[in-house]
Design a protein around this motif. Sequence first.
Motif, PDB file in Angstrom:
ATOM      1  N   THR A 503       0.851  -1.186   0.000  1.00 55.56           N
ATOM      2  CA  THR A 503       0.000   0.000   0.000  1.00 55.56           C
ATOM      3  C   THR A 503       0.887   1.236   0.000  1.00 55.56           C
ATOM      4  O   THR A 503       1.705   1.420   0.912  1.00 55.56           O
ATOM      5  CB  THR A 503      -0.919   0.030   1.228  1.00 55.56           C
ATOM      6  N   ILE A 504       0.722   2.047  -1.022  1.00 54.37           N
ATOM      7  CA  ILE A 504       1.524   3.265  -1.149  1.00 54.37           C
ATOM      8  C   ILE A 504       0.661   4.432  -0.692  1.00 54.37           C
ATOM      9  O   ILE A 504      -0.384   4.718  -1.291  1.00 54.37           O
ATOM     10  CB  ILE A 504       2.009   3.458  -2.589  1.00 54.37           C
ATOM     11  N   VAL A 505       1.056   5.051   0.381  1.00 49.05           N
ATOM     12  CA  VAL A 505       0.314   6.169   0.960  1.00 49.05           C
ATOM     13  C   VAL A 505       0.990   7.463   0.524  1.00 49.05           C
ATOM     14  O   VAL A 505       2.150   7.718   0.862  1.00 49.05           O
ATOM     15  CB  VAL A 505       0.276   6.069   2.500  1.00 49.05           C
ATOM     16  N   GLY A 506       0.261   8.239  -0.261  1.00 40.55           N
ATOM     17  CA  GLY A 506       0.814   9.499  -0.751  1.00 40.55           C
ATOM     18  C   GLY A 506      -0.112  10.120  -1.773  1.00 40.55           C
ATOM     19  O   GLY A 506      -1.111   9.518  -2.176  1.00 40.55           O
ATOM     20  N   PRO A 507       0.187  11.324  -2.199  1.00 44.15           N
ATOM     21  CA  PRO A 507      -0.666  12.004  -3.169  1.00 44.15           C
ATOM     22  C   PRO A 507      -0.716  11.231  -4.492  1.00 44.15           C
ATOM     23  O   PRO A 507       0.313  10.877  -5.060  1.00 44.15           O
ATOM     24  CB  PRO A 507       0.013  13.374  -3.356  1.00 44.15           C
ATOM     25  N   ARG A 508      -1.922  10.952  -4.952  1.00 44.64           N
ATOM     26  CA  ARG A 508      -2.078  10.259  -6.231  1.00 44.64           C
ATOM     27  C   ARG A 508      -1.538  11.160  -7.351  1.00 44.64           C
ATOM     28  O   ARG A 508      -1.909  12.321  -7.461  1.00 44.64           O
ATOM     29  CB  ARG A 508      -3.559   9.946  -6.470  1.00 44.64           C
ATOM     30  N   GLY A 509      -0.640  10.638  -8.156  1.00 46.77           N
ATOM     31  CA  GLY A 509      -0.080  11.404  -9.256  1.00 46.77           C
ATOM     32  C   GLY A 509       1.254  12.043  -8.958  1.00 46.77           C
ATOM     33  O   GLY A 509       1.894  12.583  -9.864  1.00 46.77           O
ATOM     34  N   SER A 510       1.722  11.983  -7.691  1.00 43.73           N
ATOM     35  CA  SER A 510       3.029  12.574  -7.399  1.00 43.73           C
ATOM     36  C   SER A 510       4.135  11.665  -7.930  1.00 43.73           C
ATOM     37  O   SER A 510       3.961  10.448  -8.099  1.00 43.73           O
ATOM     38  CB  SER A 510       3.202  12.771  -5.890  1.00 43.73           C
ATOM     39  N   GLU A 511       5.297  12.244  -8.188  1.00 43.68           N
ATOM     40  CA  GLU A 511       6.417  11.496  -8.741  1.00 43.68           C
ATOM     41  C   GLU A 511       6.893  10.410  -7.779  1.00 43.68           C
ATOM     42  O   GLU A 511       7.199   9.287  -8.190  1.00 43.68           O
ATOM     43  CB  GLU A 511       7.574  12.443  -9.074  1.00 43.68           C
ATOM     44  N   GLN A 512       6.935  10.718  -6.499  1.00 39.64           N
ATOM     45  CA  GLN A 512       7.370   9.740  -5.503  1.00 39.64           C
ATOM     46  C   GLN A 512       6.396   8.554  -5.448  1.00 39.64           C
ATOM     47  O   GLN A 512       6.806   7.388  -5.388  1.00 39.64           O
ATOM     48  CB  GLN A 512       7.468  10.397  -4.127  1.00 39.64           C
ATOM     49  N   THR A 513       5.110   8.844  -5.492  1.00 39.62           N
ATOM     50  CA  THR A 513       4.097   7.783  -5.489  1.00 39.62           C
ATOM     51  C   THR A 513       4.244   6.898  -6.719  1.00 39.62           C
ATOM     52  O   THR A 513       4.185   5.669  -6.641  1.00 39.62           O
ATOM     53  CB  THR A 513       2.684   8.395  -5.434  1.00 39.62           C
ATOM     54  N   ARG A 514       4.447   7.536  -7.860  1.00 41.92           N
ATOM     55  CA  ARG A 514       4.609   6.788  -9.106  1.00 41.92           C
ATOM     56  C   ARG A 514       5.836   5.884  -9.046  1.00 41.92           C
ATOM     57  O   ARG A 514       5.779   4.711  -9.454  1.00 41.92           O
ATOM     58  CB  ARG A 514       4.720   7.744 -10.290  1.00 41.92           C
ATOM     59  N   GLN A 515       6.930   6.384  -8.554  1.00 36.41           N
ATOM     60  CA  GLN A 515       8.160   5.591  -8.493  1.00 36.41           C
ATOM     61  C   GLN A 515       8.002   4.386  -7.567  1.00 36.41           C
ATOM     62  O   GLN A 515       8.483   3.282  -7.875  1.00 36.41           O
ATOM     63  CB  GLN A 515       9.318   6.474  -8.021  1.00 36.41           C
ATOM     64  N   ALA A 559       5.689   3.356   1.203  1.00 37.77           N
ATOM     65  CA  ALA A 559       5.110   2.064   0.845  1.00 37.77           C
ATOM     66  C   ALA A 559       5.106   1.169   2.067  1.00 37.77           C
ATOM     67  O   ALA A 559       6.148   1.002   2.733  1.00 37.77           O
ATOM     68  CB  ALA A 559       5.904   1.408  -0.278  1.00 37.77           C
ATOM     69  N   TYR A 560       3.937   0.583   2.374  1.00 36.90           N
ATOM     70  CA  TYR A 560       3.792  -0.348   3.491  1.00 36.90           C
ATOM     71  C   TYR A 560       3.586  -1.742   2.918  1.00 36.90           C
ATOM     72  O   TYR A 560       2.658  -1.973   2.149  1.00 36.90           O
ATOM     73  CB  TYR A 560       2.607   0.054   4.369  1.00 36.90           C
ATOM     74  N   VAL A 561       4.467  -2.652   3.279  1.00 41.57           N
ATOM     75  CA  VAL A 561       4.415  -4.017   2.781  1.00 41.57           C
ATOM     76  C   VAL A 561       3.756  -4.879   3.847  1.00 41.57           C
ATOM     77  O   VAL A 561       4.275  -5.013   4.962  1.00 41.57           O
ATOM     78  CB  VAL A 561       5.819  -4.552   2.445  1.00 41.57           C
ATOM     79  N   GLU A 570       8.172  -1.104   5.867  1.00 37.38           N
ATOM     80  CA  GLU A 570       7.804   0.148   5.217  1.00 37.38           C
ATOM     81  C   GLU A 570       9.055   0.838   4.713  1.00 37.38           C
ATOM     82  O   GLU A 570      10.162   0.637   5.234  1.00 37.38           O
ATOM     83  CB  GLU A 570       7.054   1.067   6.178  1.00 37.38           C
ATOM     84  N   THR A 571       8.878   1.636   3.662  1.00 33.84           N
ATOM     85  CA  THR A 571      10.008   2.373   3.110  1.00 33.84           C
ATOM     86  C   THR A 571       9.489   3.496   2.229  1.00 33.84           C
ATOM     87  O   THR A 571       8.389   3.415   1.665  1.00 33.84           O
ATOM     88  CB  THR A 571      10.933   1.449   2.290  1.00 33.84           C
ATOM     89  N   ALA A 572      10.301   4.528   2.104  1.00 30.21           N
ATOM     90  CA  ALA A 572      10.041   5.592   1.135  1.00 30.21           C
ATOM     91  C   ALA A 572      11.008   5.498  -0.034  1.00 30.21           C
ATOM     92  O   ALA A 572      10.986   6.351  -0.925  1.00 30.21           O
ATOM     93  CB  ALA A 572      10.156   6.957   1.807  1.00 30.21           C
ATOM     94  N   ASP A 573      11.820   4.455  -0.052  1.00 33.43           N
ATOM     95  CA  ASP A 573      12.881   4.312  -1.050  1.00 33.43           C
ATOM     96  C   ASP A 573      12.459   3.301  -2.117  1.00 33.43           C
ATOM     97  O   ASP A 573      12.369   2.103  -1.839  1.00 33.43           O
ATOM     98  CB  ASP A 573      14.151   3.832  -0.361  1.00 33.43           C
TER      99      ASP A 573
END
Length: 588
Positions: A503-515, A559-561, A570-573
């Motif tokens: 589960t990726i928690v973040g703004p839909r459409g942001s570059e970080q979310t997409r990556q 991202a929460y695994v 979890e990681t932001a990387d």
Amino acid sequence: MAAVIRWSEWCDEAFAQARERGVPVLLFVRAAWCRFSNELERQVFSDARVQELVTKNFVAIQVDKDRRPDIDARYSKGGWPTLAWLDDTGELLAADTYLETAELLARLELVSDYYAKHRAHIKARIRELEEKRVAEEKAKAASAKRPALSPDIVEHVARMVLESADPQYGGWGREHKFPHVEALDFALIRWSQTGDQQMLHLVRRTLRCMQEGEIHDEVEGGFYRYATQPDWSVPNHEKMLDSNAQRLHVYLEAYQVFGDESYKRTAEGILRWLYTTLLDEPTRAFKGSQDANPAYAHLATLEQRRALGAPRCDPTIFANWNAILVSSLFKAAMVLGDDQHREQGLATLDFLVNELFDERHGVYHYWDGTYHLPGLLSDQAYLLRALVDALQYAGEGRFLGPACKLAELTIENLQSPSGGFYDTPHDPSAYGGLRRRNRSILENSVMAEALLRLSRLVREDDYSDMAHATLESFVADYKRYGHFVAGYARAVDLFFHEPVHVTIVGPRGSEQTRQLAEAALRPYVASRIVQILDPVHDKELFDRSGLPGPRNLFEPARAYVQRGRGSLAETADPVRLPALMTRVERGS
């Protein structure tokens, strides 16, 4: 001069005419792409003697097996063409495949004569058989103790898949050689979970031999429908949308697993053929098939083929086949790193949802300028799977509403009291075999798997409970289908083997979310589920997830695994995420 046969559609008027005239029905089940169906029409039904006998002594009905899979499932005799002999209520008297002119003339005489002399006896016998069938079904339902769903099913099917496979060339079958992609997908899942090298070798052997066999069109890309020899040679040269969409998916998965560039090239060849040959530009959906032409297929260059002229395509747009392709296109976009496949998948899915999905009647089966035949399980199941894949691969939250609506509609209209789903909606005015609703283990498995994934995406157990009941309803019968139940075993495995849920928690459409989403989807991880939750736009689902939200507007997406109810990592990387998923998948 003999009257040309006036073929009727399957309709009330045709059976009313048979009753009025006191004659039987000749049902011709054909396939648009089938060479033998076309030959039967050109060489046998064109005979003046045949035309005279059919016109005089029968009501003639013709259906296309792809447009009417409900009729095909009940009357076809193991292939096409099928000639089914029916009474005036649509009950089956006998069935044949291809008949030469002399054989058909003799059969026409025999059936019409017997029907005229023994009509009352035929009616009584049909009633007797139907009463016996109903009594047996009631006795079975009353006495049978249904076995419980068990992980042992997965182990049993895994053994069957290995034992029945061709040890030299891969695939299954001899006279009719098919890859059975559900079995290949299941084999990859088993390897991923258990490290079983036999499964890995089976997949590699099958895909490699298919590539090198005549079933693979190396000139224009794509695969012919099936081969008639064990080494994938002497194929029937029709090309189908559904089988190529399925083979595209398995070659993409194999490229993820093995990193073999030949698998990538094969997948790209399938895509090239699909776009150049079957894409219908006005709708942005795909035509159903391309006819067989051995002379064309044996030409070794594109220039030679263009000089001869390509075989015709059936322009019919089938909902279930297009939905299968949509799922494969989303996979192609991620694995190949090419957004055109994602955009094409979304365009096709939009057409299916906007033009073929009715919230009262369900999904219409096909489009030929307008829509036809709503509510078949195959269309509902594959479209639901495509909508779930759009949520995962395309990050398109707008498809969650239609997915839930479609799931509810299918449960409401097709649910069987004995568990699972019927293949057709209830129709009190149906004729013959259509009065008896079937339960396809393949279509029920697709539906169950889609419900399991949807249950995890919406974080509610109702859909999962329905999937469990569906799968359990086939426990007593699945063994008789052999390796054809690999898709069933895959769905059972998904029920017992909790998938990795990112589960990726973040703004839909942001570059970080997409990556992060791309990092979660690109490697091969069996049965994984990937979901983007925007705390603002997906507030209800996000609150239900129980995951922590960002502390401020500037905190990057995370991202929460998870597996089951627990959050395991979890990681932001994006670089670190695939390794975390692999660790969770392997239980470490």
